[in-house]
Design a protein around this motif. Sequence first.
Motif, PDB file in Angstrom:
ATOM      1  N   PRO A 168       0.804  -1.231   0.000  1.00  2.86           N
ATOM      2  CA  PRO A 168       0.000   0.000   0.000  1.00  2.86           C
ATOM      3  C   PRO A 168       0.839   1.285   0.000  1.00  2.86           C
ATOM      4  CG  PRO A 168      -0.934  -1.592   1.529  1.00  2.86           C
ATOM      5  CD  PRO A 168       0.387  -2.155   1.069  1.00  2.86           C
ATOM      6  N   VAL A 169       1.892   1.325   0.791  1.00  2.24           N
ATOM      7  CA  VAL A 169       2.736   2.526   0.824  1.00  2.24           C
ATOM      8  C   VAL A 169       3.498   2.663  -0.485  1.00  2.24           C
ATOM      9  CG1 VAL A 169       4.679   3.643   1.993  1.00  2.24           C
ATOM     10  CG2 VAL A 169       2.899   2.506   3.337  1.00  2.24           C
ATOM     11  N   ARG A 170       4.064   1.564  -0.964  1.00  2.00           N
ATOM     12  CA  ARG A 170       4.775   1.610  -2.253  1.00  2.00           C
ATOM     13  C   ARG A 170       3.865   2.097  -3.364  1.00  2.00           C
ATOM     14  NH1 ARG A 170       6.925  -3.926  -3.890  1.00  2.00           N
ATOM     15  NH2 ARG A 170       6.904  -2.912  -5.908  1.00  2.00           N
ATOM     16  N   LEU A 171       2.647   1.585  -3.402  1.00  3.29           N
ATOM     17  CA  LEU A 171       1.695   1.972  -4.442  1.00  3.29           C
ATOM     18  C   LEU A 171       1.349   3.453  -4.335  1.00  3.29           C
ATOM     19  CD1 LEU A 171      -0.105   1.224  -6.810  1.00  3.29           C
ATOM     20  CD2 LEU A 171      -1.861   0.542  -5.161  1.00  3.29           C
ATOM     21  N   ALA A 172       1.160   3.943  -3.127  1.00  3.96           N
ATOM     22  CA  ALA A 172       0.846   5.363  -2.946  1.00  3.96           C
ATOM     23  C   ALA A 172       1.988   6.242  -3.437  1.00  3.96           C
ATOM     24  CB  ALA A 172       0.544   5.652  -1.477  1.00  3.96           C
ATOM     25  N   LEU A 173       3.217   5.895  -3.067  1.00  6.43           N
ATOM     26  CA  LEU A 173       4.369   6.676  -3.513  1.00  6.43           C
ATOM     27  C   LEU A 173       4.503   6.625  -5.031  1.00  6.43           C
ATOM     28  CD1 LEU A 173       6.907   5.566  -0.749  1.00  6.43           C
ATOM     29  CD2 LEU A 173       5.868   7.838  -0.991  1.00  6.43           C
ATOM     30  N   PHE A 174       4.319   5.436  -5.592  1.00  5.15           N
ATOM     31  CA  PHE A 174       4.410   5.272  -7.044  1.00  5.15           C
ATOM     32  C   PHE A 174       3.321   6.066  -7.756  1.00  5.15           C
ATOM     33  CE2 PHE A 174       3.194   3.062 -10.951  1.00  5.15           C
ATOM     34  CZ  PHE A 174       4.396   3.074 -11.642  1.00  5.15           C
ATOM     35  N   THR A 175       2.107   6.011  -7.239  1.00  2.46           N
ATOM     36  CA  THR A 175       0.974   6.686  -7.879  1.00  2.46           C
ATOM     37  C   THR A 175       1.155   8.197  -7.865  1.00  2.46           C
ATOM     38  OG1 THR A 175      -0.503   4.859  -7.309  1.00  2.46           O
ATOM     39  CG2 THR A 175      -1.538   6.972  -7.840  1.00  2.46           C
ATOM     40  N   ILE A 176       1.525   8.748  -6.721  1.00  2.00           N
ATOM     41  CA  ILE A 176       1.725  10.202  -6.635  1.00  2.00           C
ATOM     42  C   ILE A 176       2.846  10.632  -7.572  1.00  2.00           C
ATOM     43  CG2 ILE A 176       2.362  12.116  -5.110  1.00  2.00           C
ATOM     44  CD1 ILE A 176       1.054  10.410  -2.806  1.00  2.00           C
ATOM     45  N   GLY A 177       3.942   9.875  -7.587  1.00  2.00           N
ATOM     46  CA  GLY A 177       5.033  10.192  -8.503  1.00  2.00           C
ATOM     47  C   GLY A 177       4.599  10.096  -9.953  1.00  2.00           C
ATOM     48  N   SER A 178       3.802   9.100 -10.267  1.00  2.00           N
ATOM     49  CA  SER A 178       3.316   8.928 -11.644  1.00  2.00           C
ATOM     50  C   SER A 178       2.437  10.102 -12.065  1.00  2.00           C
ATOM     51  CB  SER A 178       2.538   7.618 -11.776  1.00  2.00           C
ATOM     52  OG  SER A 178       3.391   6.518 -11.552  1.00  2.00           O
ATOM     53  N   ILE A 179       1.615  10.576 -11.159  1.00  2.00           N
ATOM     54  CA  ILE A 179       0.763  11.733 -11.466  1.00  2.00           C
ATOM     55  C   ILE A 179       1.637  12.955 -11.748  1.00  2.00           C
ATOM     56  CG2 ILE A 179      -0.906  13.358 -10.472  1.00  2.00           C
ATOM     57  CD1 ILE A 179      -2.137  10.839  -9.030  1.00  2.00           C
ATOM     58  N   MET A 180       2.672  13.129 -10.940  1.00  2.00           N
ATOM     59  CA  MET A 180       3.593  14.254 -11.178  1.00  2.00           C
ATOM     60  C   MET A 180       4.257  14.116 -12.544  1.00  2.00           C
ATOM     61  SD  MET A 180       5.239  14.559  -7.402  1.00  2.00           S
ATOM     62  CE  MET A 180       5.685  16.284  -7.298  1.00  2.00           C
ATOM     63  N   LEU A 181       4.658  12.893 -12.896  1.00  2.00           N
ATOM     64  CA  LEU A 181       5.296  12.666 -14.190  1.00  2.00           C
ATOM     65  C   LEU A 181       4.317  12.898 -15.341  1.00  2.00           C
ATOM     66  CD1 LEU A 181       7.794  11.872 -15.769  1.00  2.00           C
ATOM     67  CD2 LEU A 181       7.189   9.467 -15.399  1.00  2.00           C
ATOM     68  N   ILE A 182       3.074  12.518 -15.165  1.00  2.00           N
ATOM     69  CA  ILE A 182       2.060  12.769 -16.197  1.00  2.00           C
ATOM     70  C   ILE A 182       1.902  14.275 -16.415  1.00  2.00           C
ATOM     71  CG2 ILE A 182      -0.430  12.655 -16.684  1.00  2.00           C
ATOM     72  CD1 ILE A 182      -0.330   9.844 -15.253  1.00  2.00           C
ATOM     73  N   ILE A 183       1.837  15.025 -15.335  1.00  2.00           N
ATOM     74  CA  ILE A 183       1.724  16.488 -15.453  1.00  2.00           C
ATOM     75  C   ILE A 183       2.944  17.041 -16.181  1.00  2.00           C
ATOM     76  CG2 ILE A 183       1.651  18.658 -14.162  1.00  2.00           C
ATOM     77  CD1 ILE A 183       0.060  17.051 -11.980  1.00  2.00           C
ATOM     78  N   MET A 184       4.135  16.558 -15.805  1.00  2.00           N
ATOM     79  CA  MET A 184       5.350  17.005 -16.480  1.00  2.00           C
ATOM     80  C   MET A 184       5.310  16.662 -17.973  1.00  2.00           C
ATOM     81  SD  MET A 184       8.324  15.989 -13.752  1.00  2.00           S
ATOM     82  CE  MET A 184       9.630  16.340 -14.917  1.00  2.00           C
ATOM     83  N   GLY A 185       4.858  15.458 -18.295  1.00  2.00           N
ATOM     84  CA  GLY A 185       4.786  15.046 -19.691  1.00  2.00           C
ATOM     85  C   GLY A 185       3.850  15.914 -20.503  1.00  2.00           C
ATOM     86  N   VAL A 186       2.692  16.221 -19.929  1.00  2.00           N
ATOM     87  CA  VAL A 186       1.730  17.087 -20.630  1.00  2.00           C
ATOM     88  C   VAL A 186       2.325  18.479 -20.806  1.00  2.00           C
ATOM     89  CG1 VAL A 186      -0.530  18.198 -20.426  1.00  2.00           C
ATOM     90  CG2 VAL A 186      -0.294  15.748 -19.922  1.00  2.00           C
ATOM     91  N   ARG A 187       2.969  18.980 -19.769  1.00  2.00           N
ATOM     92  CA  ARG A 187       3.596  20.312 -19.857  1.00  2.00           C
ATOM     93  C   ARG A 187       4.720  20.309 -20.906  1.00  2.00           C
ATOM     94  NH1 ARG A 187       2.640  24.212 -16.326  1.00  2.00           N
ATOM     95  NH2 ARG A 187       4.831  24.897 -16.232  1.00  2.00           N
ATOM     96  N   ALA A 188       5.451  19.203 -20.995  1.00  2.00           N
ATOM     97  CA  ALA A 188       6.498  19.114 -22.017  1.00  2.00           C
ATOM     98  C   ALA A 188       5.892  19.135 -23.411  1.00  2.00           C
ATOM     99  CB  ALA A 188       7.328  17.834 -21.812  1.00  2.00           C
ATOM    100  N   LEU A 189       4.821  18.403 -23.595  1.00  2.00           N
ATOM    101  CA  LEU A 189       4.144  18.404 -24.905  1.00  2.00           C
ATOM    102  C   LEU A 189       3.644  19.793 -25.256  1.00  2.00           C
ATOM    103  CD1 LEU A 189       3.009  16.930 -27.373  1.00  2.00           C
ATOM    104  CD2 LEU A 189       0.961  16.424 -25.998  1.00  2.00           C
ATOM    105  N   LEU A 190       2.990  20.436 -24.294  1.00  2.00           N
ATOM    106  CA  LEU A 190       2.456  21.783 -24.547  1.00  2.00           C
ATOM    107  C   LEU A 190       3.578  22.786 -24.822  1.00  2.00           C
ATOM    108  CD1 LEU A 190      -0.392  21.916 -21.875  1.00  2.00           C
ATOM    109  CD2 LEU A 190      -0.616  21.571 -24.365  1.00  2.00           C
ATOM    110  N   ALA A 191       4.738  22.562 -24.235  1.00  2.00           N
ATOM    111  CA  ALA A 191       5.851  23.493 -24.435  1.00  2.00           C
ATOM    112  C   ALA A 191       6.454  23.410 -25.829  1.00  2.00           C
ATOM    113  CB  ALA A 191       6.941  23.219 -23.390  1.00  2.00           C
ATOM    114  N   VAL A 192       6.229  22.290 -26.497  1.00  2.34           N
ATOM    115  CA  VAL A 192       6.874  22.130 -27.804  1.00  2.34           C
ATOM    116  C   VAL A 192       5.902  22.131 -28.982  1.00  2.34           C
ATOM    117  CG1 VAL A 192       8.898  20.978 -26.857  1.00  2.34           C
ATOM    118  CG2 VAL A 192       6.943  19.600 -27.624  1.00  2.34           C
ATOM    119  N   ILE A 193       4.610  22.186 -28.711  1.00  2.00           N
ATOM    120  CA  ILE A 193       3.678  22.239 -29.850  1.00  2.00           C
ATOM    121  C   ILE A 193       3.214  23.669 -30.118  1.00  2.00           C
ATOM    122  CG2 ILE A 193       2.909  19.873 -29.678  1.00  2.00           C
ATOM    123  CD1 ILE A 193       0.351  20.877 -28.344  1.00  2.00           C
TER     124      ILE A 193
END
Length: 140
Positions: free
Chosen positions: A115-140
């Motif tokens: 449960p703790v590992r999953l929570a840490l992974f999920t929160i980090g994944s959400i941050m990475l998704i936001i970063m990925g979207v921001r990266a896409l928006l920065a280059v289009i």
Amino acid sequence: MNTEMLAPAAALIVWTLIMLLWASAVRLPALTKLDMPKEKSRGARGSDLDGVLPDEIQWKAHNYNHLMEQPTIFYATCVILALAGAGELDIWLAWGYVLLRVLHSVWQAVVNTIPVRLALFTIGSIMLIIMGVRALLAVI
């Protein structure tokens, strides 16, 4: 280019190498204590040691393998954002991702409850998704 965006990527690289050293430091002594026939030790992969070495030893190696997976997206995202002129939010998200990966590593290597590992992974994944979207928006 905003080279400040590359600092979290460099930090995660160093953390990954620390995990490699940690995994090696516990795994290699355990391997020398095994009385493994030579034919079993040829051509084997690290995952073949699951069930052979104690779980607590394998956890470090498992985490090192995890640091070879999703963080590859993080590295590419950091480079794209650095080249596109990352903003303060991007840098905070990147450092947050690194912090969560380090916490995830330590938790998996020492305690390893899901449960703790999953929570840490999920929160980090959400941050990475936001970063990925921001990266896409920065280059289009």
